[in-house]
Every structure is written in structure tokens, then in C-alpha cells.
Motif scaffolding. Structure first.
Motif, PDB file in Angstrom:
ATOM      1  N   GLN A 160      36.419  14.127 -17.681  1.00  0.00           N
ATOM      2  CA  GLN A 160      36.563  12.716 -17.599  1.00  0.00           C
ATOM      3  C   GLN A 160      35.905  11.714 -16.912  1.00  0.00           C
ATOM      4  OE1 GLN A 160      37.253  12.417 -20.957  1.00  0.00           O
ATOM      5  NE2 GLN A 160      39.874  12.562 -21.210  1.00  0.00           N
ATOM      6  N   THR A 161      35.644  12.141 -15.665  1.00  0.00           N
ATOM      7  CA  THR A 161      34.984  11.374 -14.863  1.00  0.00           C
ATOM      8  C   THR A 161      33.794  10.644 -15.269  1.00  0.00           C
ATOM      9  OG1 THR A 161      36.462  12.964 -12.916  1.00  0.00           O
ATOM     10  CG2 THR A 161      34.664  11.242 -12.552  1.00  0.00           C
ATOM     11  N   GLY A 162      33.028  11.781 -16.320  1.00  0.00           N
ATOM     12  CA  GLY A 162      31.507  10.990 -16.532  1.00  0.00           C
ATOM     13  C   GLY A 162      31.922   9.683 -17.624  1.00  0.00           C
ATOM     14  N   PHE A 163      33.175   9.261 -17.869  1.00  0.00           N
ATOM     15  CA  PHE A 163      33.366   8.138 -19.431  1.00  0.00           C
ATOM     16  C   PHE A 163      34.417   7.436 -18.639  1.00  0.00           C
ATOM     17  CE2 PHE A 163      33.175  11.780 -21.935  1.00  0.00           C
ATOM     18  CZ  PHE A 163      32.099  11.658 -23.154  1.00  0.00           C
ATOM     19  N   GLY A 164      34.156   7.086 -17.523  1.00  0.00           N
ATOM     20  CA  GLY A 164      34.557   6.388 -16.029  1.00  0.00           C
ATOM     21  C   GLY A 164      33.428   4.879 -16.056  1.00  0.00           C
ATOM     22  N   PRO A 165      33.161   4.906 -14.949  1.00  0.00           N
ATOM     23  CA  PRO A 165      31.978   3.200 -14.625  1.00  0.00           C
ATOM     24  C   PRO A 165      30.966   3.166 -14.721  1.00  0.00           C
ATOM     25  CG  PRO A 165      32.752   4.022 -12.309  1.00  0.00           C
ATOM     26  CD  PRO A 165      34.191   4.841 -13.399  1.00  0.00           C
ATOM     27  N   PHE A 166      30.989   5.117 -15.305  1.00  0.00           N
ATOM     28  CA  PHE A 166      29.565   5.133 -15.381  1.00  0.00           C
ATOM     29  C   PHE A 166      28.810   4.859 -16.583  1.00  0.00           C
ATOM     30  CE2 PHE A 166      30.704   9.283 -12.363  1.00  0.00           C
ATOM     31  CZ  PHE A 166      30.200   8.616 -11.310  1.00  0.00           C
ATOM     32  N   ILE A 167      29.966   4.240 -17.824  1.00  0.00           N
ATOM     33  CA  ILE A 167      29.047   4.375 -18.421  1.00  0.00           C
ATOM     34  C   ILE A 167      28.595   2.928 -18.491  1.00  0.00           C
ATOM     35  CG2 ILE A 167      30.219   3.112 -21.162  1.00  0.00           C
ATOM     36  CD1 ILE A 167      32.408   5.485 -20.855  1.00  0.00           C
ATOM     37  N   ALA A 168      29.166   1.917 -18.358  1.00  0.00           N
ATOM     38  CA  ALA A 168      28.667   0.686 -17.903  1.00  0.00           C
ATOM     39  C   ALA A 168      27.286   0.580 -16.629  1.00  0.00           C
ATOM     40  CB  ALA A 168      29.843  -0.305 -16.754  1.00  0.00           C
ATOM     41  N   VAL A 169      27.175   1.260 -16.367  1.00  0.00           N
ATOM     42  CA  VAL A 169      26.154   1.241 -15.554  1.00  0.00           C
ATOM     43  C   VAL A 169      25.008   2.365 -16.396  1.00  0.00           C
ATOM     44  CG1 VAL A 169      25.066   2.658 -13.274  1.00  0.00           C
ATOM     45  CG2 VAL A 169      27.029   1.711 -13.174  1.00  0.00           C
ATOM     46  N   TYR A 170      25.318   3.010 -17.022  1.00  0.00           N
ATOM     47  CA  TYR A 170      24.040   3.846 -18.366  1.00  0.00           C
ATOM     48  C   TYR A 170      23.798   2.055 -18.925  1.00  0.00           C
ATOM     49  CZ  TYR A 170      22.543   6.786 -21.587  1.00  0.00           C
ATOM     50  OH  TYR A 170      21.316   7.031 -23.327  1.00  0.00           O
ATOM     51  N   LEU A 171      24.682   1.820 -19.605  1.00  0.00           N
ATOM     52  CA  LEU A 171      24.782   0.821 -20.817  1.00  0.00           C
ATOM     53  C   LEU A 171      23.484   0.085 -20.551  1.00  0.00           C
ATOM     54  CD1 LEU A 171      27.966   1.067 -23.314  1.00  0.00           C
ATOM     55  CD2 LEU A 171      25.477   1.986 -23.204  1.00  0.00           C
ATOM     56  N   THR A 172      23.647  -0.102 -19.383  1.00  0.00           N
ATOM     57  CA  THR A 172      23.420  -1.584 -18.589  1.00  0.00           C
ATOM     58  C   THR A 172      21.672  -1.296 -18.404  1.00  0.00           C
ATOM     59  OG1 THR A 172      24.921  -2.399 -16.794  1.00  0.00           O
ATOM     60  CG2 THR A 172      23.502  -3.182 -16.728  1.00  0.00           C
ATOM     61  N   THR A 173      21.769  -0.402 -17.571  1.00  0.00           N
ATOM     62  CA  THR A 173      19.881   0.425 -17.653  1.00  0.00           C
ATOM     63  C   THR A 173      19.189   0.067 -18.898  1.00  0.00           C
ATOM     64  OG1 THR A 173      20.854   3.132 -18.122  1.00  0.00           O
ATOM     65  CG2 THR A 173      20.059   1.485 -16.085  1.00  0.00           C
ATOM     66  N   GLN A 174      20.044   1.006 -20.429  1.00  0.00           N
ATOM     67  CA  GLN A 174      19.249   1.104 -22.254  1.00  0.00           C
ATOM     68  C   GLN A 174      19.607  -1.010 -22.059  1.00  0.00           C
ATOM     69  OE1 GLN A 174      18.270   3.929 -22.661  1.00  0.00           O
ATOM     70  NE2 GLN A 174      19.228   4.265 -20.674  1.00  0.00           N
TER      71      GLN A 174
ATOM     72  N   GLY B  70      39.091  17.979  -9.319  1.00  0.00           N
ATOM     73  CA  GLY B  70      38.414  17.876 -10.449  1.00  0.00           C
ATOM     74  C   GLY B  70      37.657  16.603 -10.040  1.00  0.00           C
ATOM     75  N   ASN B  71      38.994  15.253 -10.006  1.00  0.00           N
ATOM     76  CA  ASN B  71      38.228  13.999 -10.142  1.00  0.00           C
ATOM     77  C   ASN B  71      37.655  13.420  -9.122  1.00  0.00           C
ATOM     78  OD1 ASN B  71      39.433  12.535 -12.561  1.00  0.00           O
ATOM     79  ND2 ASN B  71      41.346  12.728 -11.616  1.00  0.00           N
ATOM     80  N   GLY B  72      37.580  14.099  -7.591  1.00  0.00           N
ATOM     81  CA  GLY B  72      36.568  13.818  -6.960  1.00  0.00           C
ATOM     82  C   GLY B  72      35.478  14.669  -6.378  1.00  0.00           C
ATOM     83  N   VAL B  73      35.800  15.728  -6.837  1.00  0.00           N
ATOM     84  CA  VAL B  73      34.645  16.422  -7.542  1.00  0.00           C
ATOM     85  C   VAL B  73      33.426  16.104  -8.002  1.00  0.00           C
ATOM     86  CG1 VAL B  73      33.102  18.910  -7.423  1.00  0.00           C
ATOM     87  CG2 VAL B  73      35.175  18.863  -6.632  1.00  0.00           C
ATOM     88  N   ALA B  74      33.815  15.417  -9.193  1.00  0.00           N
ATOM     89  CA  ALA B  74      32.748  15.229 -10.454  1.00  0.00           C
ATOM     90  C   ALA B  74      32.447  14.025  -9.850  1.00  0.00           C
ATOM     91  CB  ALA B  74      33.920  15.014 -11.644  1.00  0.00           C
ATOM     92  N   ALA B  75      33.006  13.095  -9.351  1.00  0.00           N
ATOM     93  CA  ALA B  75      32.369  11.786  -8.840  1.00  0.00           C
ATOM     94  C   ALA B  75      31.371  11.845  -7.637  1.00  0.00           C
ATOM     95  CB  ALA B  75      33.771  10.566  -8.135  1.00  0.00           C
ATOM     96  N   ALA B  76      31.273  12.936  -7.079  1.00  0.00           N
ATOM     97  CA  ALA B  76      30.763  13.351  -5.930  1.00  0.00           C
ATOM     98  C   ALA B  76      29.198  13.475  -6.871  1.00  0.00           C
ATOM     99  CB  ALA B  76      31.090  13.864  -5.028  1.00  0.00           C
ATOM    100  N   VAL B  77      29.901  14.450  -7.475  1.00  0.00           N
ATOM    101  CA  VAL B  77      28.402  15.290  -8.081  1.00  0.00           C
ATOM    102  C   VAL B  77      28.146  14.298  -9.689  1.00  0.00           C
ATOM    103  CG1 VAL B  77      27.981  16.873 -10.021  1.00  0.00           C
ATOM    104  CG2 VAL B  77      29.010  17.420  -8.326  1.00  0.00           C
ATOM    105  N   MET B  78      28.640  13.793 -10.555  1.00  0.00           N
ATOM    106  CA  MET B  78      27.293  12.678 -10.579  1.00  0.00           C
ATOM    107  C   MET B  78      27.225  11.306 -10.606  1.00  0.00           C
ATOM    108  SD  MET B  78      30.852  13.112 -13.869  1.00  0.00           S
ATOM    109  CE  MET B  78      30.780  13.813 -14.708  1.00  0.00           C
ATOM    110  N   GLY B  79      27.632  11.407  -8.786  1.00  0.00           N
ATOM    111  CA  GLY B  79      26.944   9.635  -8.376  1.00  0.00           C
ATOM    112  C   GLY B  79      25.500  10.690  -7.823  1.00  0.00           C
ATOM    113  N   THR B  80      26.163  11.745  -7.735  1.00  0.00           N
ATOM    114  CA  THR B  80      24.644  12.461  -6.767  1.00  0.00           C
ATOM    115  C   THR B  80      23.939  12.550  -7.694  1.00  0.00           C
ATOM    116  OG1 THR B  80      26.120  13.441  -5.459  1.00  0.00           O
ATOM    117  CG2 THR B  80      23.516  14.063  -5.548  1.00  0.00           C
ATOM    118  N   ALA B  81      24.184  12.855  -9.395  1.00  0.00           N
ATOM    119  CA  ALA B  81      23.035  13.336 -10.628  1.00  0.00           C
ATOM    120  C   ALA B  81      21.959  11.595 -10.989  1.00  0.00           C
ATOM    121  CB  ALA B  81      23.685  13.970 -11.255  1.00  0.00           C
ATOM    122  N   GLY B  82      23.698  10.585 -10.540  1.00  0.00           N
ATOM    123  CA  GLY B  82      22.611   9.613 -11.541  1.00  0.00           C
ATOM    124  C   GLY B  82      21.362   9.321 -10.399  1.00  0.00           C
TER     125      GLY B  82
END
Length: 418
Positions: free
Chosen positions: A36-50, A157-169
């Protein structure tokens, strides 16, 4: 249906779920928080890059919010009518994985709108499914501690996911966040499969009074549930909670950025991490305290911490001290992460519509959250952030007053200890 404040309800058989099922639920919640963390603020960032416009991004976020609001009660009714809550949860997780894949592979407007709708609709059944599985697994008198354990796993889970997905991004691309989200569906479903269906009491999972009660959907039962005063009062309290809370961190983030733009991102990140750490540390204790001292004292603590946080945000000017103020956010989050489903289980017991009752309270909270940012933004623009924070603190105090005057104590005492 017995009255909500009846201290000695009908006895229920003791529940003794295996460690496999308990840990399966732990890991399911942990990985689901990652997804679920993947659908947070990352959506706006991703769509902006598109090369999406802000209007298009706003439409996608809005449709998700609207579906998430209106789908709360239907989602709860679906879980109540289901014979196997794990299958409902599994289907919802798979749908979210499909939505993430659609974001990653085809970021065009019709596909993304469909994915946002699918994600929001699936999320409407996941929360009730987790609560129903938990209740059916451990029973009515151990649900408080189990909900505390759920909150801890979700926070980690939220904390780990934010770190992992932020790093991947950062290292790969913003698209990779959604590919990671899709891959995380696999361990989520594996963890769900570890929960033994034979250990889940379906009648208890739906809040039914009789062990032989079958899942059903009757409008007369829902009407009776909606006439229960404790449920309506608690829904009003949750509305007040979200009305006071939802805008507080965004408003503070704007104020910090205006005062110290260079250090704002780091400070805001710490302001998010601190409450998550408090929830992870203390939510299991909240579940135990709720059973030993009752629900109302903890409700007072949650609303009181929120009111104090609003007052401090209105007076503290040092950006670094604002991080310390976020400890109060952690207190509120730990209390309500456990007490919202716990009190709903108390007041809906005997109705067979525990999940629908969650939808009622979730809808009230969604309305409060939707109004919070609009109202606080208008007040901040016209009178300044100081007045907006004090206004939010006043709403929290009003919620505390509502609980104090109208909310009964809903804790149930085990028959052998009564």
C-alpha cells in the motif's frame, strides 16, 4: 443484540490459534503495508515524470479518494457476506498488484484511472477483511492485543517500504516503485496462505452472537445496527478525529518549508518516522491496556494528545522542536490504530455485521479527513497557520468532549472473570 455496555455477554469458546496462523497474519499485514505504501506520494512523483499535468494528477488522486469514501460500507457488507475472508483479502491483494502493474506498464490516462479505481475499491475490503480474520482467529476477548500486534506490523511495514521504495525510485526510476509494489504481492499472498482457515471462526469474524450463524445480508439487520447509539457516537468521534488530524501534518509541513526551506525535507521525514516508531513500540500495550482499564481512558488520551499537538504547533517556532511534538501524533496514532476496530467489534457484536460497522465508521472518518484539508487551508489563508492549528486543536477537544459525555464504556469482561 445485547446492549453495548452489557458487561457479561454470552460465553464463547476459547480460541487458541497456532503460531503459524498468528505469524502468517503478522507477515501478511507487514507485506500489505509495503504494497500500500507504493500508492502514496509516489503516484504524483511518477506521473509528473511522465509529463502529466497537475490537473490530470489531481483527477486520478480525487477518483481514488471518492471511491475509497463511498466504497467503505459496501466493502464491509461484502466481507460480512463472504464465507471465507481470506479469499476476499487475497482477491483484493491480487487486484492491487494488477493496478500497480498497470501504473508501471501503461501510464496513459484511461488505464491509470481504471487502476486507481481498482486500487481504491480493493482497499475498501482489505481493512475489514484483516479485522474480521483477526477477530475470528483470536476471539472477542483477545482481539485488543491482536489489534495492537496488527498495528505494530503495519507500522514496521510502512517504514521499511518507504525506505526501500524511496531508494528504488532514487537509484532506478520512479516506475520501479510500482514494479516493486507488484512483486511484493507474492510474499503477501504467501503469508496469507499461512493463516489456517480452520482456525478462523467465521461467525465470530462477522461479529455474530451464535457460533452457527451463517454469513447473511439483510437490510433489516443493517438498519438495526445503524440505530445503535454507541456506534453513531463513535462514528461522530472518528469524524472529529480525522477533521482535526488530517490537515495537521500538511499544514505544519508548509509552515516548516516557509521558515527553513533547505532542511524542510529532512525535518518532514523525521516527523513521519517518529509517530511510526511510537506506534510500533506501544500499540501492543494499547491493546492490553484497553482490556485492563477500558476503552474510554485511552480515547481521552488519544484526543488529548491530538489537542496538545495542535496547540504546540501553533506556538513552537523552532523547526527542530516540531519533530519532538510529533511524539503526540504517535500517541494518537497508536491509540486509534487499535481502538477503532476494537470498539467497533464491541458495539457490533451480535449483529453479524462487524465489517459493515467498520464501513460506517470508516465513511465518517473519510468525510472528516476530506473536510479537514479544505477547512484548515481556508482558515490558514485568511487568518494564518496559528489560527488554523488552534482551530484543529479545538476540534480535537470537541471530540474528547463528545466521547466524555455520550460514549459508553464498551469493554467486555470475560464471563469467568466477571
Amino acid at each position: 443484540m445485547p446492549p453495548a455496555d452489557d458487561p457479561v455477554p454470552a460465553p464463547e469458546p476459547p480460541r487458541a490459534p497456532s503460531q503459524q496462523s498468528q505469524r502468517g497474519l503478522d507477515w501478511f499485514i507487514f507485506f500489505l503495508a509495503d504494497v500500500q505504501t507504493g500508492f502514496g506520494p509516489f503516484i504524483a512523483v511518477y506521473l509528473t515524470t511522465q509529463k502529466w499535468t497537475q490537473v490530470e494528477i489531481g483527477l486520478v488522486l480525487s477518483i481514488g479518494g471518492i471511491i475509497g469514501l463511498i466504497g467503505q460500507m459496501p466493502g464491509g457488507a461484502i466481507v460480512d457476506a463472504a464465507k471465507d475472508e481470506r479469499k476476499v483479502a487475497g482477491a483484493a491483494v491480487a487486484a492491487i498488484g494488477l493496478a500497480a502493474l498497470a501504473y508501471a506498464l501503461m501510464p496513459i490516462f484511461p488505464v491509470v484511472m481504471a487502476a486507481a479505481t481498482l486500487h481504491a475499491a480493493a482497499s475498501c475490503v482489505l481493512g475489514p477483511s484483516i479485522a474480521a480474520i483477526s477477530l475470528g482467529l483470536v476471539g472477542r476477548y483477545a482481539i485488543g492485543e491482536r489489534l495492537g500486534r496488527n498495528a505494530r506490523c503495519a507500522s514496521l511495514g510502512n517504514g521499511v517500504a518507504a525506505a526501500v521504495m524511496g531508494t528504488a525510485g532514487y537509484l532506478l526510476s520512479s516506475r520501479s516503485v510500482f514494479l516493486v509494489t507488484c512483486l511484493l504481492v507474492i510474499p503477501t499472498l504467501i503469508a496469507l496462505s499461512r493463516i489456517r482457515g480452520s482456525e478462523i471462526d467465521s461467525a465470530q469474524a462477522h461479529g455474530a452472537a451464535r457460533a452457527d450463524a451463517a454469513p447473511s445480508f439483510r437490510f433489516s439487520d443493517l438498519a438495526n445496527l445503524l440505530r445503535q447509539r454507541p456506534l453513531l457516537v463513535f462514528a461522530g468521534a472518528v469524524l472529529m478525529l480525522q477533521l482535526a488530524n488530517a490537515a495537521m501534518l500538511p499544514l505544519m509541513a508548509s509552515a516548516v518549508t516557509a521558515r527553513s526551506s533547505d532542511s524542510a525535507p529532512a525535518l518532514i521525514a523525521f516527523c513521519i518516522v517518529v509517530p511510526q516508531a511510537i506506534v510500533a513500540l506501544f500499540s501492543p500495550r494499547v491493546g492490553r491496556w484497553a482490556q485492563s482499564i477500558g476503552r474510554k481512558p485511552l480515547l481521552f488520551a488519544g484526543f488529548g494528545a491530538l489537542a496538545i499537538r495542535g496547540v504546540l504547533f501553533s506556538t513552537v517556532t523552532d523547526p527542530y522542536l516540531l519533530v519532538a511534538v510529533q511524539v503526540f501524533d504517535g500517541v494518537t496514532a497508536a491509540v486509534f490504530a487499535v481502538l477503532v476496530p476494537l470498539i467497533i467489534a464491541d458495539v457490533a457484536f451480535g449483529s453479524g455485521h462487524f465489517s459493515f460497522a467498520q464501513g460506517v465508521v470508516g465513511t465518517a472518518g473519510g468525510i472528516g479527513a476530506s473536510l479537514s484539508n479544505v477547512v484548515a487551508g481556508l482558515v490558514a489563508d485568511k487568518f494564518g497557520s496559528h489560527a488554523a492549528f488552534l482551530g484543529l486543536a479545538s476540534v480535537a477537544a470537541l471530540g474528547l468532549t463528545l466521547v466524555w459525555l455520550l460514549m459508553p464504556e464498551t469493554r467486555k469482561v470475560e464471563p469467568e472473570r466477571a
